[in-house]
Design a protein around this motif. Structure first.
Motif, short mmCIF file in Angstrom:
data_model
loop_
_atom_site.label_atom_id
_atom_site.label_comp_id
_atom_site.label_asym_id
_atom_site.label_seq_id
_atom_site.Cartn_x
_atom_site.Cartn_y
_atom_site.Cartn_z
N ALA A 28 32.17 10.69 -108.82
CA ALA A 28 31.75 10.56 -110.22
C ALA A 28 30.94 9.26 -110.38
CB ALA A 28 32.96 10.56 -111.15
N ASN A 29 31.43 8.17 -109.77
CA ASN A 29 30.69 6.91 -109.86
C ASN A 29 29.35 6.98 -109.13
OD1 ASN A 29 32.02 5.04 -111.51
ND2 ASN A 29 33.62 4.76 -109.98
N LEU A 30 29.36 7.55 -107.92
CA LEU A 30 28.09 7.66 -107.18
C LEU A 30 27.09 8.47 -108.01
CD1 LEU A 30 29.10 8.53 -103.46
CD2 LEU A 30 28.70 6.29 -104.49
N GLY A 31 27.54 9.60 -108.52
CA GLY A 31 26.65 10.51 -109.24
C GLY A 31 26.12 9.90 -110.53
N ALA A 32 27.02 9.28 -111.30
CA ALA A 32 26.61 8.75 -112.60
C ALA A 32 25.64 7.58 -112.42
CB ALA A 32 27.83 8.31 -113.40
N ILE A 33 26.00 6.63 -111.56
CA ILE A 33 25.18 5.42 -111.43
C ILE A 33 23.80 5.76 -110.84
CG2 ILE A 33 25.00 3.13 -110.34
CD1 ILE A 33 28.12 3.08 -110.42
N ALA A 34 23.82 6.58 -109.78
CA ALA A 34 22.54 6.89 -109.12
C ALA A 34 21.65 7.77 -110.00
CB ALA A 34 22.79 7.54 -107.77
N SER A 35 22.23 8.43 -111.01
CA SER A 35 21.39 9.27 -111.89
C SER A 35 20.78 8.47 -113.04
CB SER A 35 22.22 10.40 -112.52
OG SER A 35 22.79 11.19 -111.54
N VAL A 36 21.51 7.48 -113.55
CA VAL A 36 21.02 6.85 -114.78
C VAL A 36 20.08 5.67 -114.52
CG1 VAL A 36 22.95 7.65 -116.18
CG2 VAL A 36 23.03 5.36 -115.22
N VAL A 37 20.09 5.12 -113.29
CA VAL A 37 19.12 4.06 -112.98
C VAL A 37 18.45 4.34 -111.63
CG1 VAL A 37 20.02 2.11 -114.34
CG2 VAL A 37 21.02 2.63 -112.12
N GLY A 38 17.30 3.72 -111.44
CA GLY A 38 16.54 3.92 -110.19
C GLY A 38 15.77 2.66 -109.85
N LYS A 39 14.76 2.85 -109.02
CA LYS A 39 14.00 1.74 -108.41
C LYS A 39 13.51 0.65 -109.35
CE LYS A 39 11.91 3.51 -104.22
NZ LYS A 39 11.21 4.77 -104.11
N ARG A 40 13.08 1.05 -110.55
CA ARG A 40 12.47 0.02 -111.43
C ARG A 40 13.51 -0.64 -112.35
NH1 ARG A 40 8.40 3.80 -114.17
NH2 ARG A 40 7.91 2.00 -115.47
N ASP A 41 14.80 -0.37 -112.05
CA ASP A 41 15.86 -0.80 -112.97
C ASP A 41 16.76 -1.88 -112.36
OD1 ASP A 41 14.85 1.17 -114.68
OD2 ASP A 41 16.07 2.70 -113.70
N LEU A 42 17.64 -2.40 -113.23
CA LEU A 42 18.53 -3.49 -112.84
C LEU A 42 19.99 -3.08 -113.07
CD1 LEU A 42 18.94 -6.59 -112.19
CD2 LEU A 42 18.75 -6.99 -114.66
N ILE A 43 20.84 -3.43 -112.10
CA ILE A 43 22.29 -3.23 -112.29
C ILE A 43 22.97 -4.58 -112.22
CG2 ILE A 43 24.41 -2.30 -111.26
CD1 ILE A 43 22.92 0.08 -110.33
N LEU A 44 23.82 -4.87 -113.19
CA LEU A 44 24.65 -6.07 -113.13
C LEU A 44 26.09 -5.63 -112.93
CD1 LEU A 44 22.65 -7.90 -115.80
CD2 LEU A 44 23.26 -8.89 -113.59
N SER A 45 26.68 -6.12 -111.85
CA SER A 45 27.97 -5.59 -111.41
C SER A 45 28.99 -6.72 -111.26
CB SER A 45 27.72 -4.90 -110.06
OG SER A 45 28.90 -4.48 -109.45
N ASP A 46 30.19 -6.51 -111.79
CA ASP A 46 31.27 -7.50 -111.61
C ASP A 46 31.56 -7.62 -110.10
OD1 ASP A 46 33.86 -8.65 -113.48
OD2 ASP A 46 34.19 -8.42 -111.31
N LYS A 47 31.77 -8.85 -109.65
CA LYS A 47 31.99 -9.12 -108.22
C LYS A 47 33.19 -8.35 -107.66
CE LYS A 47 31.82 -13.35 -105.44
NZ LYS A 47 32.56 -13.03 -104.29
N TYR A 48 34.20 -8.08 -108.51
CA TYR A 48 35.42 -7.43 -108.03
C TYR A 48 35.40 -5.91 -108.22
CZ TYR A 48 37.83 -11.94 -107.44
OH TYR A 48 38.21 -13.20 -107.04
N ASN A 49 34.24 -5.35 -108.56
CA ASN A 49 34.20 -3.90 -108.79
C ASN A 49 34.63 -3.09 -107.57
OD1 ASN A 49 33.45 -3.82 -111.44
ND2 ASN A 49 31.24 -3.65 -111.05
#
Ligand SMILES: Cc1ncc(COP(=O)(O)O)c(C=O)c1O
Length: 390
Positions: free
Chosen positions: A113-134
């Motif tokens: 679910a995480n792989l599918g959701a994240i990889a679908s809603v953002v791509g190459k021209r986008d930015l992800i900010l992720s908590d270090k402990y995720n």
């Protein structure tokens, strides 16, 4: 050239063993519950994510058996190609109701679910900010998406704000991702503050409710409900495999998001649908989570009882937590393994968590609604005894 191209595997394993990072599964020989049989011995179980004690509940077992008898053992195909059953849709409607969202989509695991959701809603021209402990599934979802990924310090809003100020304007879309209850530390992300920052910087937020669903919120809706954030624009991911006692994962959110994922999420489109047994068990679990709040109340009583025994009374160096997840930090991997093995000798099953899962080794302790006072007292005694010999 007659070198063995697979020789590196044994060498790699040797390195893992030398660092005390070698892992192997321990076989449980009984039904899940507050006590389990391991290598022929009964141990009190503090190593389970079955927070509400539903994985061994007769009603879930009965639902799984009935669904298997009626629909067979496998979904036989992906959801869009012959693998869809009405049961899947019933579960999605029930999850959307639990999470108070417009819709939900069931995946074959929380990881997918995480792989599918994240990889679908953002791509190459986008930015992800992720908590270090995720969790690993969030980190790998970010990597799979091709977006630029930046980590902010754990639950550190100042660091997140600084990173947004410095970088947001250079990207098209931005997604902030965080566990809501951190799986190895048990602390909660500052969800309301993440949502206000997201509003200020025009970002989406994806929160992983794997360890929160069924555990937090008056009706078990998770941290979104606990923090009064239901109804706000938010992508909620979760699993059916922890408090819901089954297997599978989900994304809950707006009807448009779910429709989009049904058309774009590769880890949903190109994998076999959830089995009838898992689906029916999860559906029964969602019903119980909503109709039996006393289980959640009992779990939170156990959390308070454990904290007052271990932290307030005995001053043990256990992390303070609002969730059922606690950790006993230890100096290195070898010590963590030794402590886990001593606890086992004393009748306590709690697992050593070591790098690379976490940067600092520890014993992870997870509580269940079905632990009784004697279980918790035995845990505190064993921890005190083990620590006095360190
Ligand atoms: C925070 C978090 N997210 C996702 C997952 C993956 O869920 P699943 O076991 O359903 O794949 C886990 C643990 O398994 C987890 O701890």
């Amino acid at each position: 050239m007659n070198a063995d191209p697979y020789a590196w595997i044994e060498k790699s394993l040797d390195t893992v063993r030398r660092a005390d990072w070698y892992r192997s599964p321990q076989s449980i020989e009984s039904c899940p519950g507050p006590a389990v049989k391991l290598a022929g011995r009964r141990l009190i179980n503090f190593a389970s994510n079955d927070y509400l004690g539903l994985a061994g509940d007769g009603r879930l077992i009965q639902a799984a058996v009935a669904a298997t008898k009626e629909f067979g053992t496998g979904a036989t195909g992906s959801r869009l190609v012959g693998g869809h059953r009405d049961l899947h849709r019933q579960l999605e409607v029930a999850l959307a109701n639990l999470k108070q969202t417009e819709d939900a989509l069931v995946f074959s695991s929380g990881y997918l679910a995480n792989l599918g959701a994240i990889a679908s809603v953002v791509g190459k021209r986008d930015l992800i900010l992720s908590d270090k402990y995720n969790h690993s599934s969030l980190k790998n979802g970010a990597a799979l998406s091709g977006a630029t990924g930046l980590e902010y310090s754990h639950c550190n809003l100042e660091d997140l704000t600084a990173k947004l100020e410095q970088n947001r304007h250079r990207y098209r879309k931005c997604l902030i991702i965080s566990d809501s209850v951190f799986s190895m530390d048990g602390d909660l992300c500052p969800l309301p503050q993440l949502l206000s920052l997201a509003e200020k910087f025009n970002c989406m937020v994806l929160v992983d409710e794997a360890h929160a669903t069924g555990v937090f919120g008056a009706s078990g809706g998770g941290c979104a409900e606990h923090f009064g954030c239901t109804g706000l624009p938010l992508i909620q991911v979760g699993t059916l495999s922890k408090a819901l006692g089954s297997l599978g994962g989900y994304v809950a959110g707006s009807a448009a998001l779910i429709d989009f994922l049904r058309n774009r999420a590769a880890s949903w489109i190109y994998t076999t649908g959830l089995t009838p047994a898992d689906t029916a068990a999860a559906l029964e679990a969602v019903r119980i989570v909503q109709q039996e709040p006393e289980r959640r109340v009992r779990l939170h009583q156990n959390i308070e009882t454990f904290k007052s025994g271990a932290i307030a009374d005995r001053q043990l160096p256990i992390s303070n937590s609002l969730s059922p997840i606690f950790s006993l930090p230890l100096k290195d991997a070898a010590t963590a393994l030794r402590v886990a093995s001593k606890l086992k000798e004393m009748g306590i099953f709690a697992v050593a968590i070591r790098p690379p899962t976490v940067s600092a080794s520890r014993i992870r302790i997870s509580l269940m609604a079905t632990h009784d006072l004697a279980h918790l007292q035995q845990l505190v005694e064993a921890l005190a005894q083990v620590l006095s010999c360190q």
